[in-house]
Design an enzyme around this catalytic site. Structure first.
Site, PDB file in Angstrom:
ATOM      1  N   CYS A  88       0.835  -1.199   0.000  1.00  0.00           N
ATOM      2  CA  CYS A  88       0.000   0.000   0.000  1.00  0.00           C
ATOM      3  C   CYS A  88       0.876   1.257   0.000  1.00  0.00           C
ATOM      4  O   CYS A  88       1.505   1.563  -1.001  1.00  0.00           O
ATOM      5  CB  CYS A  88      -0.979  -0.031   1.167  1.00  0.00           C
ATOM      6  SG  CYS A  88      -2.377   1.122   0.976  1.00  0.00           S
ATOM      7  N   HIS A 183      -3.165  -5.224   1.312  1.00  0.00           N
ATOM      8  CA  HIS A 183      -2.625  -5.518   2.642  1.00  0.00           C
ATOM      9  C   HIS A 183      -2.722  -7.010   2.976  1.00  0.00           C
ATOM     10  O   HIS A 183      -3.648  -7.441   3.670  1.00  0.00           O
ATOM     11  CB  HIS A 183      -3.416  -4.746   3.706  1.00  0.00           C
ATOM     12  CG  HIS A 183      -3.216  -3.275   3.703  1.00  0.00           C
ATOM     13  ND1 HIS A 183      -2.314  -2.639   4.516  1.00  0.00           N
ATOM     14  CD2 HIS A 183      -3.822  -2.303   2.986  1.00  0.00           C
ATOM     15  CE1 HIS A 183      -2.357  -1.342   4.311  1.00  0.00           C
ATOM     16  NE2 HIS A 183      -3.270  -1.106   3.385  1.00  0.00           N
ATOM     17  N   GLU A 185      -1.032  -8.580   5.106  1.00  0.00           N
ATOM     18  CA  GLU A 185      -0.745  -8.794   6.533  1.00  0.00           C
ATOM     19  C   GLU A 185      -1.995  -8.790   7.398  1.00  0.00           C
ATOM     20  O   GLU A 185      -1.939  -9.223   8.563  1.00  0.00           O
ATOM     21  CB  GLU A 185       0.255  -7.735   7.027  1.00  0.00           C
ATOM     22  CG  GLU A 185      -0.300  -6.353   7.250  1.00  0.00           C
ATOM     23  CD  GLU A 185      -0.492  -5.553   5.967  1.00  0.00           C
ATOM     24  OE1 GLU A 185      -0.976  -4.405   6.059  1.00  0.00           O
ATOM     25  OE2 GLU A 185      -0.168  -6.061   4.865  1.00  0.00           O
TER      26      GLU A 185
END
Length: 207
Positions: A88, A183, A185
């Site tokens: 990002c 994202h 994660e």
């Protein structure tokens, strides 16, 4: 096996920890067997085998990285071949060109792409989608886009790893750099982090 020179030690991965979701990246990387270090100053870069630049506010990350004196050392490390993964805002920070950046905004560069910030709109326009990423296998990845940038132009050395159904480029790779608009994660699919760690270990073995 202990003492086997073909088996590298656990990679030591720095995570830029000036702003954004750096804690989540550290948790994922550590769950995959890496040692992590929070990078805030130049001294934190010593001895790392790879670097993750997390999501957050690219303008804030830029300003703080310069204020803390870590921007130029990161640029040098990227230029020197350090494996880097940007997500990002991290994609914006490794891009050579930011089409709609703030007047004084700078990036670390190294990735021959042009990016557009917040390309999908505000926070309320965040979305998820199943994304095909062939280098990770046949199963689509759950991709979470939060005020995400997009890649609007790539140089000749850049490989496109994933695009949306309309052709919008959201994941790329060039030499030592991997970058995604989304994202990973914040999901339970860690294949991109594994892919990055594979690149880190390859460089460790080559040294």
């Amino acid at each position: 096996m202990a003492g086997n020179p073909t088996v590298p030690a656990a990679p030591r991965v720095g995570v830029l920890a000036l702003q954004g979701d750096f804690r989540e990246h550290r948790q994922v990387l550590e769950s995959l067997g890496a040692d992590t270090v929070a990078v805030r100053r130049e001294t934190d870069l010593a001895g790392i085998d790879g670097l993750v630049i997390p999501g957050g506010e690219s303008t804030v990350i830029d300003k703080l990285s310069r204020a803390f004196g870590v921007a130029d050392p990161i640029k040098a490390a990227i230029s020197g071949g350090l494996p880097v993964y940007g997500t990002c805002a991290g994609l914006i920070m490794v891009a050579d060109r930011i089409l709609d950046g703030a007047v004084t905004q700078q990036s670390f560069g190294g990735l021959d792409v042009s990016v557009r910030r917040n390309a999908f709109g505000s926070q309320t326009e965040s979305f998820e989608t199943a994304l095909a990423i062939p280098v990770l296998g046949e199963h689509p990845m759950r991709a979470v886009f939060i005020r995400a940038p997009i890649v609007v132009e790539t140089g000749p050395g850049v490989s496109v790893l994933a695009s949306l159904v309309d052709g919008t480029i959201v994941a790329v790779e060039q030499a030592n750099i991997i970058a995604t608009s989304f994202h990973p994660e914040v999901t339970d699919d860690y294949r991109l982090h594994r892919y990055f760690l594979d690149r880190v270990r390859q460089r460790m073995l080559a040294r």
